[in-house]
Scaffold this motif. Structure first.
Motif, PDB file in Angstrom:
ATOM      1  N   HIS A 140      51.031 -22.620 -39.298  1.00 10.30           N
ATOM      2  CA  HIS A 140      49.964 -21.897 -40.062  1.00 10.30           C
ATOM      3  C   HIS A 140      50.091 -20.530 -39.890  1.00 10.30           C
ATOM      4  CE1 HIS A 140      47.095 -25.452 -39.979  1.00 10.30           C
ATOM      5  NE2 HIS A 140      47.722 -25.996 -39.004  1.00 10.30           N
ATOM      6  N   ASN A 141      49.705 -19.734 -41.034  1.00  6.37           N
ATOM      7  CA  ASN A 141      49.831 -18.279 -40.862  1.00  6.37           C
ATOM      8  C   ASN A 141      48.623 -17.629 -41.112  1.00  6.37           C
ATOM      9  OD1 ASN A 141      52.789 -17.604 -41.142  1.00  6.37           O
ATOM     10  ND2 ASN A 141      52.804 -19.142 -42.534  1.00  6.37           N
ATOM     11  N   TYR A 142      48.099 -16.526 -40.550  1.00  6.06           N
ATOM     12  CA  TYR A 142      46.820 -16.019 -40.396  1.00  6.06           C
ATOM     13  C   TYR A 142      47.199 -14.390 -40.660  1.00  6.06           C
ATOM     14  CZ  TYR A 142      45.257 -20.518 -38.720  1.00  6.06           C
ATOM     15  OH  TYR A 142      44.906 -21.922 -38.632  1.00  6.06           O
ATOM     16  N   THR A 143      46.029 -13.897 -41.318  1.00  2.00           N
ATOM     17  CA  THR A 143      46.063 -12.404 -41.110  1.00  2.00           C
ATOM     18  C   THR A 143      45.024 -11.953 -40.350  1.00  2.00           C
ATOM     19  OG1 THR A 143      46.915 -11.978 -43.548  1.00  2.00           O
ATOM     20  CG2 THR A 143      45.801 -10.168 -42.489  1.00  2.00           C
ATOM     21  N   LEU A 144      45.068 -11.034 -39.339  1.00  2.00           N
ATOM     22  CA  LEU A 144      44.062 -10.617 -38.297  1.00  2.00           C
ATOM     23  C   LEU A 144      43.847  -9.464 -38.610  1.00  2.00           C
ATOM     24  CD1 LEU A 144      42.277 -11.853 -35.961  1.00  2.00           C
ATOM     25  CD2 LEU A 144      44.052 -10.883 -34.438  1.00  2.00           C
ATOM     26  N   SER A 145      42.414  -8.704 -38.570  1.00  2.00           N
ATOM     27  CA  SER A 145      41.973  -7.479 -38.711  1.00  2.00           C
ATOM     28  C   SER A 145      40.923  -7.250 -37.486  1.00  2.00           C
ATOM     29  CB  SER A 145      41.492  -6.952 -40.255  1.00  2.00           C
ATOM     30  OG  SER A 145      40.445  -7.932 -40.583  1.00  2.00           O
ATOM     31  N   GLY A 146      40.786  -5.817 -37.008  1.00  2.00           N
ATOM     32  CA  GLY A 146      39.716  -5.584 -36.265  1.00  2.00           C
ATOM     33  C   GLY A 146      39.917  -3.939 -36.000  1.00  2.00           C
ATOM     34  N   SER A 147      38.654  -3.716 -35.328  1.00  2.00           N
ATOM     35  CA  SER A 147      38.475  -2.020 -35.361  1.00  2.00           C
ATOM     36  C   SER A 147      38.987  -1.549 -33.810  1.00  2.00           C
ATOM     37  CB  SER A 147      37.026  -1.673 -35.360  1.00  2.00           C
ATOM     38  OG  SER A 147      36.124  -2.608 -34.487  1.00  2.00           O
ATOM     39  N   ARG A 148      39.540  -2.570 -33.121  1.00  2.00           N
ATOM     40  CA  ARG A 148      39.979  -2.036 -31.896  1.00  2.00           C
ATOM     41  C   ARG A 148      41.511  -2.657 -31.532  1.00  2.00           C
ATOM     42  NH1 ARG A 148      39.037  -6.129 -27.727  1.00  2.00           N
ATOM     43  NH2 ARG A 148      37.530  -7.594 -28.395  1.00  2.00           N
ATOM     44  N   PRO A 149      42.328  -2.324 -30.530  1.00  2.00           N
ATOM     45  CA  PRO A 149      43.486  -2.769 -30.381  1.00  2.00           C
ATOM     46  C   PRO A 149      43.319  -4.359 -29.835  1.00  2.00           C
ATOM     47  CG  PRO A 149      43.446  -0.587 -29.067  1.00  2.00           C
ATOM     48  CD  PRO A 149      42.113  -1.144 -29.668  1.00  2.00           C
ATOM     49  N   LEU A 150      44.389  -5.118 -30.245  1.00  2.00           N
ATOM     50  CA  LEU A 150      44.348  -6.490 -29.963  1.00  2.00           C
ATOM     51  C   LEU A 150      44.919  -6.743 -28.572  1.00  2.00           C
ATOM     52  CD1 LEU A 150      44.090  -9.425 -31.063  1.00  2.00           C
ATOM     53  CD2 LEU A 150      46.435  -9.286 -31.919  1.00  2.00           C
ATOM     54  N   GLN A 151      45.856  -5.744 -27.978  1.00  2.00           N
ATOM     55  CA  GLN A 151      46.541  -6.104 -26.639  1.00  2.00           C
ATOM     56  C   GLN A 151      45.360  -6.228 -25.612  1.00  2.00           C
ATOM     57  OE1 GLN A 151      47.302  -4.049 -28.974  1.00  2.00           O
ATOM     58  NE2 GLN A 151      49.631  -3.473 -29.187  1.00  2.00           N
ATOM     59  N   GLY A 152      45.490  -7.004 -24.706  1.00  2.00           N
ATOM     60  CA  GLY A 152      44.519  -7.316 -23.648  1.00  2.00           C
ATOM     61  C   GLY A 152      43.391  -8.003 -24.016  1.00  2.00           C
ATOM     62  N   SER A 153      43.160  -8.578 -25.176  1.00  2.00           N
ATOM     63  CA  SER A 153      42.026  -9.570 -25.641  1.00  2.00           C
ATOM     64  C   SER A 153      42.788 -10.992 -25.605  1.00  2.00           C
ATOM     65  CB  SER A 153      41.588  -9.244 -27.067  1.00  2.00           C
ATOM     66  OG  SER A 153      42.563  -9.464 -27.962  1.00  2.00           O
ATOM     67  N   GLN A 154      41.657 -11.885 -25.687  1.00  2.00           N
ATOM     68  CA  GLN A 154      41.909 -13.302 -25.395  1.00  2.00           C
ATOM     69  C   GLN A 154      42.201 -14.117 -26.720  1.00  2.00           C
ATOM     70  OE1 GLN A 154      39.983 -15.781 -22.035  1.00  2.00           O
ATOM     71  NE2 GLN A 154      38.921 -16.749 -23.905  1.00  2.00           N
ATOM     72  N   ILE A 155      43.020 -14.814 -26.765  1.00  2.00           N
ATOM     73  CA  ILE A 155      43.295 -15.695 -28.030  1.00  2.00           C
ATOM     74  C   ILE A 155      43.096 -17.230 -27.346  1.00  2.00           C
ATOM     75  CG2 ILE A 155      45.972 -16.023 -27.564  1.00  2.00           C
ATOM     76  CD1 ILE A 155      46.139 -16.704 -30.607  1.00  2.00           C
ATOM     77  N   GLU A 156      42.584 -18.260 -28.110  1.00  2.00           N
ATOM     78  CA  GLU A 156      42.396 -19.423 -27.688  1.00  2.00           C
ATOM     79  C   GLU A 156      42.641 -20.409 -28.924  1.00  2.00           C
ATOM     80  OE1 GLU A 156      38.522 -22.621 -26.601  1.00  2.00           O
ATOM     81  OE2 GLU A 156      38.196 -20.557 -27.117  1.00  2.00           O
ATOM     82  N   ILE A 157      43.126 -21.444 -28.521  1.00  2.00           N
ATOM     83  CA  ILE A 157      43.292 -22.357 -29.653  1.00  2.00           C
ATOM     84  C   ILE A 157      42.437 -23.644 -29.533  1.00  2.00           C
ATOM     85  CG2 ILE A 157      44.984 -24.057 -30.751  1.00  2.00           C
ATOM     86  CD1 ILE A 157      46.158 -21.277 -30.825  1.00  2.00           C
ATOM     87  N   VAL A 158      41.313 -23.524 -30.549  1.00  2.00           N
ATOM     88  CA  VAL A 158      40.209 -24.361 -30.403  1.00  2.00           C
ATOM     89  C   VAL A 158      40.728 -25.875 -30.337  1.00  2.00           C
ATOM     90  CG1 VAL A 158      38.000 -24.896 -31.330  1.00  2.00           C
ATOM     91  CG2 VAL A 158      38.670 -22.377 -31.135  1.00  2.00           C
ATOM     92  N   ASN A 159      40.209 -26.666 -29.762  1.00  2.00           N
ATOM     93  CA  ASN A 159      40.179 -28.106 -29.665  1.00  2.00           C
ATOM     94  C   ASN A 159      41.773 -28.749 -29.225  1.00  2.00           C
ATOM     95  OD1 ASN A 159      37.687 -28.862 -30.700  1.00  2.00           O
ATOM     96  ND2 ASN A 159      38.461 -28.440 -32.727  1.00  2.00           N
ATOM     97  N   LEU A 160      42.639 -27.754 -28.585  1.00  2.00           N
ATOM     98  CA  LEU A 160      43.901 -27.904 -28.147  1.00  2.00           C
ATOM     99  C   LEU A 160      43.819 -28.740 -26.971  1.00  2.00           C
ATOM    100  CD1 LEU A 160      46.845 -27.404 -28.447  1.00  2.00           C
ATOM    101  CD2 LEU A 160      46.701 -25.282 -27.168  1.00  2.00           C
ATOM    102  N   ASN A 161      42.564 -28.532 -26.437  1.00  2.00           N
ATOM    103  CA  ASN A 161      42.589 -29.405 -24.915  1.00  2.00           C
ATOM    104  C   ASN A 161      42.323 -31.010 -25.176  1.00  2.00           C
ATOM    105  OD1 ASN A 161      40.100 -28.939 -25.811  1.00  2.00           O
ATOM    106  ND2 ASN A 161      38.881 -28.738 -23.950  1.00  2.00           N
ATOM    107  N   LYS A 162      42.368 -31.118 -26.643  1.00  2.00           N
ATOM    108  CA  LYS A 162      41.970 -32.624 -26.742  1.00  2.00           C
ATOM    109  C   LYS A 162      42.876 -33.281 -27.250  1.00  2.00           C
ATOM    110  CE  LYS A 162      36.880 -31.384 -27.930  1.00  2.00           C
ATOM    111  NZ  LYS A 162      36.064 -31.345 -29.017  1.00  2.00           N
ATOM    112  N   THR A 163      44.166 -32.728 -27.472  1.00  2.00           N
ATOM    113  CA  THR A 163      45.254 -33.193 -28.041  1.00  2.00           C
ATOM    114  C   THR A 163      46.493 -33.114 -26.921  1.00  2.00           C
ATOM    115  OG1 THR A 163      46.239 -30.670 -28.390  1.00  2.00           O
ATOM    116  CG2 THR A 163      44.696 -31.761 -30.040  1.00  2.00           C
ATOM    117  N   MET A 164      47.924 -33.610 -27.290  1.00  2.00           N
ATOM    118  CA  MET A 164      48.793 -33.462 -26.593  1.00  2.00           C
ATOM    119  C   MET A 164      50.046 -32.798 -27.249  1.00  2.00           C
ATOM    120  SD  MET A 164      48.903 -37.537 -25.490  1.00  2.00           S
ATOM    121  CE  MET A 164      50.141 -37.421 -24.818  1.00  2.00           C
ATOM    122  N   VAL A 165      49.611 -31.723 -27.726  1.00  2.00           N
ATOM    123  CA  VAL A 165      50.635 -30.861 -28.564  1.00  2.00           C
ATOM    124  C   VAL A 165      50.470 -29.541 -27.871  1.00  2.00           C
ATOM    125  CG1 VAL A 165      50.083 -32.103 -30.653  1.00  2.00           C
ATOM    126  CG2 VAL A 165      49.265 -30.098 -30.471  1.00  2.00           C
TER     127      VAL A 165
END
Length: 282
Positions: free
Chosen positions: A33-58
């Motif tokens: 999957h490819n995404y474009t991300l934009s924001g008004s502040r630096p990304l470093q130090g922020s959190q990323i979550e893969i939603v529903n990953l805890n319900k999988t085995m991948v």
């Protein structure tokens, strides 16, 4: 998971805006999957979550390319679906991520494992097995490195089809061995392993290229992906050798039973060969 696409997706905290960049595409048992991300502040130090990953085995390999050219790579798992985003990827992160990726690639690459299994079953003697697996390792390491670094290239579909055909060849060699006929693989297993290993290296390279490499650490990522592949392969060889050693205690197996592995491996590989050639020409 076959034709099923898991409903997992990245989520960023705060006011970051995420949008898909093109359609998702499958590759070597994974989905890109490819995404474009934009924001008004630096990304470093922020959190990323893969939603529903805890319900999988991948697992999810995250590659982030910043506009200033920096790259970040990290691996997220079902039991650890969240992570803080660092700045430029550290060498330790590259080592850990691509070693795990290499181990997983060989363990989930059933065609590569079947090839190694057939080699082990044909080759007699521990020293001969070590030489044979070493030849296979050396060969696919050469072509993997050349392909990823851009010095050599073969199209993916025909490579995958011929890899399946190489397993059919080994299955026929297994039958020759049971029938007491001369077998090239039984006589010179290292030569067969090295020859086909060159081809398998292009298969590894195709998967690694699709997943992506951190541009600032390509040699390091490539080296430890290769190390991960070898670690996974060593574990498989030890497990199979131990299992075959235990089976050897019963020496009076019926001839029909002795032929089952060759026919099973050959049937699966023949199906893959036909399927891949049809996919290549369609």
């Amino acid at each position: 998971m076959g034709d099923l696409v898991l409903k997992i997706y990245p989520s960023f905290e705060g006011d970051f805006q995420l949008s898909e960049a093109g359609l998702a595409r499958p590759v070597s048992g994974a989905m890109i999957h490819n995404y474009t991300l934009s924001g008004s502040r630096p990304l470093q130090g922020s959190q990323i979550e893969i939603v529903n990953l805890n319900k999988t085995m991948v697992d999810v390999l995250v590659n982030i390319s910043y506009l200033n050219g920096e790259k970040v790579s990290l691996m997220l798992h079902p039991d650890a679906p969240l992570a803080l985003l660092p700045g430029e990827t550290s060498k330790w992160q590259v080592v850990r991520t691509y070693t795990v990726l290499g181990v997983e690639h060989i363990w989930f690459g059933i065609d590569h494992l079947l090839f190694v299994l057939a080699l082990i079953m044909i080759t007699k003697g521990f020293k001969k097995i070590v030489k044979t697996i070493t030849a296979f390792t050396l060969a696919h390491s050469i072509t993997l490195s050349l392909a990823v670094l851009g010095y050599a290239n073969l199209p993916g579909p025909p490579v995958e089809a011929v890899i399946a055909l190489s397993i059919v060849f080994l299955a026929s060699e297994m039958l020759k061995l049971h029938l007491g006929k001369p077998s090239l693989t039984a006589q010179k297993p290292w030569l067969v392993a090295f020859s086909f290993g060159l081809l398998h290296g292009f298969g590894f390279a195709g998967a690694l290229t699709e997943v992506g490499l951190p541009q600032s650490e390509i040699p390091l990522a490539l080296a430890f992906f290769n190390i991960g592949v070898e670690l996974g392969q060593i574990v498989f060889v030890i497990a199979v050798s131990a299992f075959l050693y235990l089976l050897a205690y019963k020496k009076n197996w019926p001839e029909v039973i002795k032929k089952v592995p060759a026919y099973a491996i050959g049937t699966i590989a023949a199906f893959w060969t036909i399927e891949r050639f049809i996919g290549f020409w369609s």
